[in-house]
Every structure is written in structure tokens, then in C-alpha cells.
Write a protein that holds these residues in place. Structure first.
Motif, short mmCIF file in Angstrom:
data_model
loop_
_atom_site.label_atom_id
_atom_site.label_comp_id
_atom_site.label_asym_id
_atom_site.label_seq_id
_atom_site.Cartn_x
_atom_site.Cartn_y
_atom_site.Cartn_z
N ILE A 9 -1.44 4.65 -3.70
CA ILE A 9 -0.90 3.69 -2.73
C ILE A 9 0.59 3.92 -2.49
O ILE A 9 1.28 4.50 -3.32
N ARG A 11 3.93 1.66 -0.54
CA ARG A 11 4.26 0.37 0.10
C ARG A 11 5.58 0.44 0.86
O ARG A 11 6.42 1.28 0.58
N THR A 39 4.75 -6.98 4.98
CA THR A 39 4.70 -5.71 4.23
C THR A 39 3.56 -4.81 4.72
O THR A 39 2.66 -5.27 5.42
N GLN A 41 0.89 -1.66 3.19
CA GLN A 41 0.42 -0.84 2.09
C GLN A 41 -0.54 0.23 2.65
O GLN A 41 -1.46 -0.09 3.39
N THR A 43 -3.24 3.12 1.52
CA THR A 43 -4.05 3.61 0.40
C THR A 43 -4.69 4.93 0.81
O THR A 43 -5.26 5.03 1.90
N ALA A 113 5.30 3.92 3.98
CA ALA A 113 4.17 3.65 3.08
C ALA A 113 3.24 4.86 3.02
O ALA A 113 2.72 5.21 1.95
N ALA A 117 2.42 7.15 -0.18
CA ALA A 117 1.04 7.22 -0.68
C ALA A 117 0.59 8.67 -0.80
O ALA A 117 -0.06 9.05 -1.78
#
Ligand code: MEV
Length: 317
Positions: A9, A11, A39, A41, A43, A113, A117
Motif C-alpha cells: 500500500i 498513502r 486521503t 490509499q 493498494t 500514493a 505503493a
């Protein structure tokens, strides 16, 4: 290394420009804060097919905006190049509570992000400078002539004083006040607004540079007001900045209405934030009660969303 069950991940937070948007493009100071109430995130998960992107984006899918998706794929491509990887057998999932195209730095935050990631996925170290460099490539595509502020803000977790080309200077948000952030519900037009100021600069160089310079001076004064815990002064500088941004043609009717409504309901100052011509505005309040009153009034005038944020509170939502 942050891979769990082969997932990785990354962020990023949203950002709010308190002062100096647009002027920062011309070498003037700016002040910006992370906005942990919004925010992103990303993945990364292994998959057998070609790369897939699955996005849960605030009020809509990232894939609804084709240029956003192609920008994201550029981020993936340049990251893989930097990682010296060709492999594309993974899927990306993006969860975002940052409204897109509202001047909250969502394009930079998606890139931050995602780069994080991918580096985590391939278990490679990523320096902050390398991250900024990769994110700025996608910001050039998204904004045309980015100052670098969005990339720095969405990748860091501290308020920054920034002059283009100089090191970012962290500062302490030591003013006792609340910020009401309101989304006009209208797509901001950062690229067009940056372009229109560039056109003004060609047509009326002296007057435009003078306005830009005044915006920079107000950002410096605002920094002093924050250091001296003077919310009244800070509010006054914010309002003066809004008037200058309006004069430069980067506000619009909705933003001006929200600014007026905030002032009529007890705000110490209010202004657009970010690229303008839509997007978000911010209002400064001396207490949570006043912030709530302003927020209610802004919702009555039809804003699509509001957030109340105690300045200096960096806890993530
Ligand atoms: C956009 O969030 C801020 C602008 O100053 C553009 C930039 O800094 O790249 C309008």
C-alpha cells in the motif's frame, strides 16, 4: 517494507493552500497545509492478467475521467521505468476521499500514493526527492506548469512554506482557529486558470506582476500572523488574497458567493484555495461554534460538501 499478503500500500493526504496559490508559480511565497480529513490509499495486488485499475473515488470513479486514468497509467509507467521493472501483472486499487478536481491536490495525491505503493510492492527504497521527481512528471501533464507544491504537500505530513526552486520550509501551525473547507461542487480548472494568468502576464506584465507580488507579500504576512497566533490578522490577509485572486480572474461567481456567505456568518476571512474557477474555498473561524455556523450557512447556499478542521490537528480520519 510494507507488503502484507503480497499486497503493498501507499498513502497520501489532500492539501489545502492557505495562501499564495498562483503566485507560487511566479516565485512568490506560499503556505500550504496537509488536509488529513481527505486521503488516498493505493493498494497493489498481484494478478495474472494485464494491469487493472479499480478505483473507489470520492463521489465518482477515477475511470469516469479518462484523462485522470491516462495520467495514472503514466505514473505507473514512469515508476516501473525507475524501478527497472517491466512486469505488469498486478492490479491497482485506489480508495480516495479527496474530491477530484477541487484544488485539494487529488491528482498529485493519487500519484504519490501509487508511486509509494509500487515501490513498496517491489520492495525498493524510495527517497523523498525521487518521489517528488516522479510525481512532478504527472503533475506537468495534469497542470501544465506546476510549482511542485501539490507534490510536496500530498507526500509530506507537515505545513510548508514554499518558494519555487527553494527548499520546502516546514512551519508550525500555531494559530488557534478553525478552517471551514467548502466544495463548490464545480470542477476546478487549475490548468486553465494557470494559463489565463500567464496570458494576463503577457498582456499587462506590470500590473499582473504587481498583483502576484502582493499575493506573495500577503503569504509572508500570514506566516507571521500564524507565528504570532493572530487569527484576526490571518483572516484579513486571506480576504485580501481572495480579492486579488478574483481580480486576476481565477475566482468565479460561486466562489465569491461562498466567500461572502462565510464573511456574513462570522468568518475572520475567506478565500478560494487551489487553482480556482470552481473547486474549494476556505473560511477562517475563531471557534468551533462559529465554524459550524459558517458551515451550515455554506451548505444552505448549495455547496456540495463542507469539512471543519481545527488548524494544527494532524490526526488522520
Ligand atoms: C494548484 O493547487 C496551485 C497552483 O498554484 C498551481 C501550482 O502551484 O502548480 C494554482
Amino acid at each position: 517494507m510494507q507488503t502484507v499478503n503480497n499486497q503493498a500500500i501507499g498513502r497520501a493526504t489532500g492539501k489545502i493552500i492557505l495562501m499564495g496559490e498562483h503566485a507560487v508559480v511566479y516565485g512568490e511565497p506560499s503556505l500550504a497545509i496537509p488536509f488529513p480529513k481527505a486521503t488516498i490509499q493505493t493498494t497493489v495486488t498481484p494478478s495474472t492478467g494485464p494491469i487493472t485499475v479499480d478505483c473507489i473515488y470520492h463521489k465518482g470513479l477515477l475511470t469516469d475521467v479518462p484523462e485522470r486514468l491516462s495520467n495514472l497509467l503514466t505514473v505507473v509507467e514512469i515508476s516501473l521505468k525507475a524501478l527497472k521493472k517491466e512486469l505488469k501483472d498486478f492490479s491497482l486499487k485506489i480508495d480516495s476521499s479527496i474530491p477530484a478536481e477541487r484544488g485539494m491536490g487529488s491528482s498529485a495525491a493519487v500519484a504519490v500514493a501509487t508511486v509509494r505503493a509500487l515501490f513498496n510492492y517491489f520492495e525498493q527504497e524510495l527517497t523523498h526527492d525521487q518521489l517528488l521527481e516522479l510525481v512532478n512528471v504527472s503533475e506537468v501533464i495534469a497542470h501544465g506548469n506546476p510549482s511542485g507544491l501539490d507534490a510536496a504537500m500530498t507526500s509530506g505530513e507537515q505545513p510548508l512554506y514554499y518558494i519555487k526552486g527553494k527548499p520546502f520550509v516546514p512551519f508550525k501551525m500555531s494559530v488557534d482557529a478553525y478552517l471551514v473547507v467548502a466544495d463548490t461542487g464545480i470542477k476546478g480548472q487549475t490548468r486553465e486558470a494557470v494559463g489565463s494568468i500567464a496570458a494576463l502576464m503577457k498582456e499587462h506584465p506590470e500590473e499582473t506582476m504587481n498583483d502576484i507580488h502582493q499575493l506573495g507579500e500577503l503569504a509572508d504576512k500570514a506566516k507571521t500572523a500564524i507565528e504570532e497566533n493572530s487569527p484576526i490578522d490571518l483572516g484579513s490577509y486571506m480576504h485580501q488574497a481572495h480579492l486579488l485572486l478574483d481580480k486576476l480572474g481565477v475566482s468565479n461567481e460561486q466562489l465569491n458567493q461562498l466567500v461572502d456567505a462565510a464573511l456574513a456568518n462570522g468568518a475572520l476571512g475567506a478565500k478560494l484555495t487551489g487553482g480556482g474557477r470552481g473547486g474549494c474555498m476556505i473560511a477562517l473561524a475563531d471557534s468551533e461554534t462559529t465554524a459550524q455556523q459558517i458551515s451550515d450557512a455554506l451548505r444552505e447556499t448549495g455547496t456540495s460538501n463542507t469539512w471543519i478542521y481545527q488548524l494544527g490537528d494532524d490526526s488522520f480520519e
